[in-house]
Design an enzyme around this catalytic site. Structure first.
Site, short mmCIF file in Angstrom:
data_model
loop_
_atom_site.label_atom_id
_atom_site.label_comp_id
_atom_site.label_asym_id
_atom_site.label_seq_id
_atom_site.Cartn_x
_atom_site.Cartn_y
_atom_site.Cartn_z
N GLY A 12 0.83 -1.22 0.00
CA GLY A 12 0.00 0.00 0.00
C GLY A 12 0.85 1.25 0.00
CB ALA A 13 4.33 1.79 -0.85
N GLY A 16 -1.27 7.66 0.29
CA GLY A 16 -1.63 7.77 1.71
C GLY A 16 -0.49 7.54 2.67
NE ARG A 37 -5.60 -2.10 -5.77
CZ ARG A 37 -6.79 -1.79 -5.25
NH1 ARG A 37 -7.82 -2.58 -5.43
NH2 ARG A 37 -6.93 -0.67 -4.56
NE ARG A 38 -3.73 3.61 -6.91
CZ ARG A 38 -3.54 4.72 -6.24
NH1 ARG A 38 -3.77 5.89 -6.78
NH2 ARG A 38 -3.10 4.68 -4.99
CG ASN A 90 0.26 1.03 4.86
OD1 ASN A 90 -0.19 1.66 5.81
ND2 ASN A 90 0.15 1.47 3.60
CE1 TYR A 155 -9.97 0.02 7.63
CE2 TYR A 155 -10.79 1.04 9.64
CZ TYR A 155 -9.77 0.83 8.74
OH TYR A 155 -8.53 1.40 8.95
CE LYS A 159 -7.05 -1.87 8.98
NZ LYS A 159 -5.72 -2.02 8.38
N1 NAP Z 1 -6.88 6.81 6.66
C1 NAP Z 1 -7.31 6.50 7.88
O1 NAP Z 1 -8.18 7.18 8.46
C2 NAP Z 1 -6.72 5.33 8.60
C3 NAP Z 1 -6.85 5.27 10.00
C4 NAP Z 1 -6.32 4.18 10.67
C5 NAP Z 1 -5.68 3.17 9.97
N2 NAP Z 1 -5.55 3.27 8.62
C6 NAP Z 1 -4.90 2.15 7.93
O2 NAP Z 1 -3.71 2.62 7.32
C7 NAP Z 1 -3.42 1.83 6.17
C8 NAP Z 1 -3.17 2.74 4.98
O3 NAP Z 1 -4.37 3.46 4.71
P1 NAP Z 1 -4.40 4.86 3.97
O4 NAP Z 1 -5.30 5.73 4.74
O5 NAP Z 1 -3.04 5.30 3.64
O6 NAP Z 1 -5.19 4.41 2.65
P2 NAP Z 1 -5.05 4.87 1.12
O7 NAP Z 1 -4.54 6.24 1.01
O8 NAP Z 1 -6.35 4.53 0.48
O9 NAP Z 1 -3.94 3.85 0.61
C9 NAP Z 1 -4.22 2.48 0.60
C10 NAP Z 1 -3.07 1.78 -0.07
O10 NAP Z 1 -3.40 0.37 -0.13
C11 NAP Z 1 -3.20 -0.07 -1.47
N3 NAP Z 1 -4.10 -1.18 -1.77
C12 NAP Z 1 -5.44 -1.26 -1.57
N4 NAP Z 1 -5.92 -2.42 -2.01
C13 NAP Z 1 -4.85 -3.12 -2.49
C14 NAP Z 1 -4.70 -4.39 -3.09
N5 NAP Z 1 -5.74 -5.22 -3.31
N6 NAP Z 1 -3.46 -4.78 -3.48
C15 NAP Z 1 -2.39 -3.97 -3.29
N7 NAP Z 1 -2.48 -2.77 -2.72
C16 NAP Z 1 -3.70 -2.33 -2.33
C17 NAP Z 1 -3.49 1.16 -2.34
O11 NAP Z 1 -2.78 1.07 -3.53
P3 NAP Z 1 -3.46 0.84 -4.98
O12 NAP Z 1 -4.76 1.60 -5.01
O13 NAP Z 1 -2.42 1.33 -5.92
O14 NAP Z 1 -3.64 -0.63 -5.02
C18 NAP Z 1 -2.86 2.27 -1.48
O15 NAP Z 1 -1.47 2.34 -1.73
C19 NAP Z 1 -4.62 0.90 5.97
O16 NAP Z 1 -4.33 -0.37 6.49
C20 NAP Z 1 -5.71 1.57 6.79
O17 NAP Z 1 -6.68 0.66 7.25
C21 NAP Z 1 -6.04 4.32 7.91
#
Ligand code: NAP
Length: 268
Positions: A12-13, A16, A37-38, A90, A155, A159
């Site tokens: 997930g790099a 975000g 993925r992207r 992540n 969700y 977790k």
């Molecule tokens: N944002 C919040 O409020 C929050 C709060 C607490 C915890 N978190 C946790 O922090 C982590 C990162 O979240 P974020 O907020 O940074 O989200 P984000 O900005 O949506 O980024 C999510 C990342 O996961 C990747 N991803 C999603 N589905 C995938 C798949 N099937 N295969 C490979 N990569 C995949 C996406 O890349 P592609 O789209 O390129 O695949 C993207 O790089 C997550 O585990 C989330 O649950 C987030």
């Protein structure tokens, strides 16, 4: 754990928290493989790291919910880096919807991305770490993985399970030289959250951190090596209160849930 020269996989790099994490780790000298993925988004992150840090991290486009793609990723990791010291699970997806109306395909997508993919990626990479008697698996959870949150039911439960997996595995491989950490951010300003989440957060006065700050806190937590880390106050306190007195939290969240209901998606 020492980050310098550490062979690190960040899932997930491509955006975000994960993209900020990649930059923060690169600045401390980690050898990186970045996955999402992207491809175009990964290339942007690679470019930024190259410009700001002067190193070019490896990037690999893969859908981690696909078992074949995970296997190819593991082979690629072995071929290019010769194994791994630090796995950061992540990648994740969020959906803010009333459970009774949530698209079943989304329910499955959340569990496959947030739970099955990190568990099976760990399963694939752990034997190598155990063999070298060192390594660290870091699972990125959420405060919602300790406090069941209405309208984030799928969700939240994904977790909770990731937290349980981290705890059980940590106990299972204690003294092996391999550590397991569970690091739980609170709400963070990333593309994971829909407009409705931002509106709800404003209406309920929910605090949201910038992803750069969260990434820095995650890196510091990895260096320190504490087993469970909850980022942000008072959320870290609510996690403790919820584990001891959940009915108190039921009552405290009742009013907030009524506000949240106004914003949660209601159609599948
Ligand atoms: N944002 C919040 O409020 C929050 C709060 C607490 C915890 N978190 C946790 O922090 C982590 C990162 O979240 P974020 O907020 O940074 O989200 P984000 O900005 O949506 O980024 C999510 C990342 O996961 C990747 N991803 C999603 N589905 C995938 C798949 N099937 N295969 C490979 N990569 C995949 C996406 O890349 P592609 O789209 O390129 O695949 C993207 O790089 C997550 O585990 C989330 O649950 C987030």
């Amino acid at each position: 754990m020492r980050i310098e020269h550490c062979k690190t996989l960040v899932t997930g790099a491509s955006g975000g928290i994960g993209a900020c994490l990649a930059l923060a780790l690169a600045k401390r000298g980690a050898k990186l493989m970045l996955v999402g993925r992207r491809m175009a988004a990964l290339q942007k992150v690679q470019q930024q790291i190259s410009e700001e840090v002067g190193i070019i991290p490896l990037i690999y486009a893969a859908d981690l919910t696909d078992s074949g793609s995970r296997e190819e990723l593991v082979s690629e990791l072995q071929r290019t880096m010769g194994g791994i010291d630090l796995l950061i699970n992540n990648a994740g997806v969020v959906d803010f919807t009333e459970f009774s109306e949530q698209d079943p395909a989304m329910v499955e997508q959340i569990y496959r991305t947030n739970l099955i993919a990190p568990v099976l990626l760990t399963r694939a990479l752990l034997p190598g770490m155990l063999e070298q008697q060192s390594g660290n698996v870091v699972n990125i959870g959420s405060v919602f993985g300790s406090i069941g949150f209405a309208y984030f039911t799928t969700y939240s439960s994904s977790k909770f399970a990731l937290r349980g997996f981290s705890e059980a595995l940590r106990r299972e491989i204690k003294c092996s030289g391999v550590e397991v950490q569970y690091i739980a951010p609170r709400a963070t300003r990333t593309g994971a959250n829909s407009d409705a989440v931002y509106q709800m957060a404003k209406a309920t006065k929910m605090q949201m951190d910038p992803p750069e700050q969260v990434a820095e806190a995650i890196v510091k937590a990895i260096i320190k090596g504490k087993a469970n880390v909850y980022l942000g106050f008072p959320e870290s306190l609510f996690v403790r209160i919820n584990s001891l007195f959940p009915t108190l939290v039921d009552a405290a969240l009742h009013k907030q849930n009524q506000i949240m209901a106004r914003f949660a998606a209601k159609h599948s």
